[in-house]
Scaffold this motif. Structure first.
Motif, PDB file in Angstrom:
ATOM      1  N   UNK A   1      20.895   1.149 -10.205  1.00 12.68           N
ATOM      2  CA  UNK A   1      19.753   1.247  -9.313  1.00 12.68           C
ATOM      3  C   UNK A   1      19.320   2.662  -9.004  1.00 12.68           C
ATOM      4  N   UNK A   2      20.097   3.662  -9.464  1.00 20.57           N
ATOM      5  CA  UNK A   2      19.756   5.054  -9.121  1.00 20.57           C
ATOM      6  C   UNK A   2      18.453   5.508  -9.772  1.00 20.57           C
ATOM      7  N   UNK A   3      18.117   4.938 -10.937  1.00 22.60           N
ATOM      8  CA  UNK A   3      16.864   5.325 -11.586  1.00 22.60           C
ATOM      9  C   UNK A   3      15.646   4.916 -10.764  1.00 22.60           C
ATOM     10  N   UNK A   4      15.845   3.954  -9.848  1.00 31.11           N
ATOM     11  CA  UNK A   4      14.788   3.533  -8.924  1.00 31.11           C
ATOM     12  C   UNK A   4      14.891   4.269  -7.594  1.00 31.11           C
ATOM     13  N   UNK A   5      16.089   4.300  -7.041  1.00 32.52           N
ATOM     14  CA  UNK A   5      16.266   4.858  -5.701  1.00 32.52           C
ATOM     15  C   UNK A   5      16.132   6.375  -5.656  1.00 32.52           C
ATOM     16  N   UNK A   6      16.330   7.047  -6.803  1.00 33.46           N
ATOM     17  CA  UNK A   6      16.175   8.501  -6.866  1.00 33.46           C
ATOM     18  C   UNK A   6      14.787   8.916  -7.331  1.00 33.46           C
ATOM     19  N   UNK A   7      13.905   7.952  -7.513  1.00 32.62           N
ATOM     20  CA  UNK A   7      12.598   8.245  -8.105  1.00 32.62           C
ATOM     21  C   UNK A   7      11.463   7.852  -7.169  1.00 32.62           C
ATOM     22  N   UNK A   8      10.358   8.570  -7.289  1.00 32.19           N
ATOM     23  CA  UNK A   8       9.139   8.201  -6.572  1.00 32.19           C
ATOM     24  C   UNK A   8       8.128   7.505  -7.479  1.00 32.19           C
ATOM     25  N   UNK A   9       8.552   7.125  -8.677  1.00 31.12           N
ATOM     26  CA  UNK A   9       7.673   6.363  -9.567  1.00 31.12           C
ATOM     27  C   UNK A   9       7.173   5.061  -8.933  1.00 31.12           C
ATOM     28  N   UNK A  10       7.905   4.477  -7.966  1.00 27.68           N
ATOM     29  CA  UNK A  10       7.372   3.276  -7.304  1.00 27.68           C
ATOM     30  C   UNK A  10       5.996   3.447  -6.679  1.00 27.68           C
ATOM     31  N   UNK A  11       5.542   4.697  -6.462  1.00 26.99           N
ATOM     32  CA  UNK A  11       4.162   4.870  -6.009  1.00 26.99           C
ATOM     33  C   UNK A  11       3.192   4.185  -6.975  1.00 26.99           C
TER      34      UNK A  11
ATOM     35  N   UNK B   1       0.823  -1.201   0.000  1.00 28.54           N
ATOM     36  CA  UNK B   1       0.000   0.000   0.000  1.00 28.54           C
ATOM     37  C   UNK B   1       0.866   1.263   0.000  1.00 28.54           C
ATOM     38  N   UNK B   2       0.287   2.363  -0.443  1.00 28.31           N
ATOM     39  CA  UNK B   2       0.943   3.666  -0.366  1.00 28.31           C
ATOM     40  C   UNK B   2       1.400   3.945   1.065  1.00 28.31           C
ATOM     41  N   UNK B   3       0.601   3.529   2.020  1.00 27.62           N
ATOM     42  CA  UNK B   3       0.909   3.793   3.427  1.00 27.62           C
ATOM     43  C   UNK B   3       2.147   3.042   3.921  1.00 27.62           C
ATOM     44  N   UNK B   4       2.613   2.049   3.166  1.00 27.18           N
ATOM     45  CA  UNK B   4       3.827   1.336   3.546  1.00 27.18           C
ATOM     46  C   UNK B   4       5.083   2.175   3.310  1.00 27.18           C
ATOM     47  N   UNK B   5       4.956   3.237   2.494  1.00 26.00           N
ATOM     48  CA  UNK B   5       6.081   4.134   2.280  1.00 26.00           C
ATOM     49  C   UNK B   5       6.844   3.834   1.000  1.00 26.00           C
ATOM     50  N   UNK B   6       7.564   4.849   0.515  1.00 25.34           N
ATOM     51  CA  UNK B   6       8.233   4.747  -0.774  1.00 25.34           C
ATOM     52  C   UNK B   6       9.352   3.712  -0.770  1.00 25.34           C
ATOM     53  N   UNK B   7      10.092   3.573   0.350  1.00 25.21           N
ATOM     54  CA  UNK B   7      11.177   2.599   0.391  1.00 25.21           C
ATOM     55  C   UNK B   7      10.644   1.180   0.270  1.00 25.21           C
ATOM     56  N   UNK B   8       9.542   0.908   0.933  1.00 29.90           N
ATOM     57  CA  UNK B   8       8.934  -0.418   0.836  1.00 29.90           C
ATOM     58  C   UNK B   8       8.448  -0.683  -0.581  1.00 29.90           C
ATOM     59  N   UNK B   9       7.876   0.329  -1.210  1.00 34.86           N
ATOM     60  CA  UNK B   9       7.396   0.174  -2.581  1.00 34.86           C
ATOM     61  C   UNK B   9       8.558  -0.073  -3.543  1.00 34.86           C
ATOM     62  N   UNK B  10       9.693   0.573  -3.294  1.00 33.08           N
ATOM     63  CA  UNK B  10      10.875   0.332  -4.132  1.00 33.08           C
ATOM     64  C   UNK B  10      11.343  -1.113  -4.027  1.00 33.08           C
TER      65      UNK B  10
END
Length: 351
Positions: free
Chosen positions: A90-100, A33-42
């Motif tokens: 991995x920077x294209x993932x870790x620097x991005x909030x697209x995982x939302x 879920x969104x509520x799990x946070x961006x790091x979890x979504x990544x």
């Protein structure tokens, strides 16, 4: 006799329940879920690498919505990062909030699918190489290979490509080389201005321009509106094309962006704020001049979900547009030099 009868009934009940359990528990993936946070979504994203074609192979990160024994067909969304977000693996993932977009709430917004693949390729900026025409072939090879790997679950009629800044420029290069592959495209603050022939060639692709009238790098009146005029005149899906114009650019959490060129963040929450409210200083119109209501959950995802092409998934057999003369090679080297300087400035300023 009674024991035998009970045994028979038990066996029948056991086997009759198996298909029900399989259908209920194993045909869909349950994202975080969104509520799990961006790091979890990544953490939901996996790593991959495309085949070598042209200059080199490109690595990528991706999210798959596919569950066990899942035969559903899902759209594919390709996001190309801007300068400074491809300088390490991995920077294209870790620097991005697209995982939302991999969250349960956003995946459910994909109409007629209930989810989508999210693909994040990376330009090897650690080698001082940035998105350009030179990466048309390796990026195309990556996309082809990814489709083959997930051929049972990718809806090839719903492939969407987007990118920010230099990544937005790469969107135009891909539309020039392979327009038939993309049902939709939404370049963001693109540093590349497409020629009229490119817009005409991509006439069957629904296009959504995202820009700021205060962008210090890409002039809104001379560049963005010029492209928009060409789209309105030559695109075959004009009512489905859109222009989103920002004033001062804010992040989804309400803070100001580092500058009005950095628009990548505005799409990461589907063109809404973190509280699902309308974005500040934003107006969106379609190709017919009508104002588009982007009240949640109506955003980019709904638009992507309902935009289709005729592409059947056949891998490319062409080279795309590559450099053929000294002048074009010089321009490419000059562009990469400028991008490298911009990258250094970003690192100094901590952007």
């Amino acid at each position: 006799m009674k024991k035998i009868l009970l045994l028979i009934i038990s066996v029948i009940l056991t086997f009759s329940a198996l298909p029900l359990c399989a259908n209920a528990d194993y045909t869909a993936k349950e994202p975080l879920s969104v509520t799990d946070g961006i790091e979890a979504l990544r953490s939901q994203f996996e790593a991959g690498e495309g085949p070598k074609d042209g200059l080199m192979s490109l690595d990528y990160r991706y999210y798959s919505p596919v569950g066990t024994e899942d035969t559903n067909k899902y759209p594919l969304v390709i996001f190309l990062h801007g300068i400074g977000h491809g300088d390490r693996e991995g920077s294209q993932l870790n620097d991005s909030d697209m995982p939302y977009w991999s969250s349960k709430e956003f995946q459910e917004r994909f109409d007629n699918a209930g989810g989508a693949f999210i693909l994040l390729p990376r330009a090897p900026e650690e080698l001082n190489l940035y998105w350009s025409e030179d990466f048309i072939k390796p990026l195309r090879a990556l996309i082809d290979d990814f489709i083959v790997q997930h051929k049972d679950n990718i809806d090839t009629t719903r492939i969407s490509i987007t990118g920010s800044s230099a990544g937005g420029g790469m969107v135009w290069f891909m539309l020039e080389a392979f327009p038939e592959y993309f049902a939709s495209a939404f370049p963001i603050a693109s540093t590349e201005t497409p020629a009229l022939s490119v817009v005409k060639g991509a006439a069957d692709t629904s296009i959504w321009l995202i820009a700021s009238e205060k962008d210090p790098l890409v002039n809104y009146n001379l560049v963005t509106l010029r492209i928009w005029d060409m789209i309105k005149k030559y695109n075959h899906n004009v009512p489905n094309c859109r222009l989103s114009t920002f004033g001062t650019v804010y992040n989804p959490d309400g803070t100001k962006s580092s500058d009005n060129h950095h628009l990548a963040g505005v799409i990461t929450y589907d063109l809404h704020t973190h509280s699902e409210e309308n974005y500040p200083e934003l107006e969106t119109i379609d190709g017919s001049g009508n104002v588009v209501d982007l009240s949640s959950p109506n955003g980019l995802i709904k638009w992507i979900s309902n935009t289709y092409s005729d592409y059947d998934g056949t891998p490319s057999d062409g080279d795309g547009k590559m450099y053929y003369n000294v002048f074009e090679r010089f321009i490419a080297a000059l562009r990469n030099g400028v991008f490298h300087i911009v990258h250094i400035i970003q690192e100094i300023l901590g952007l």
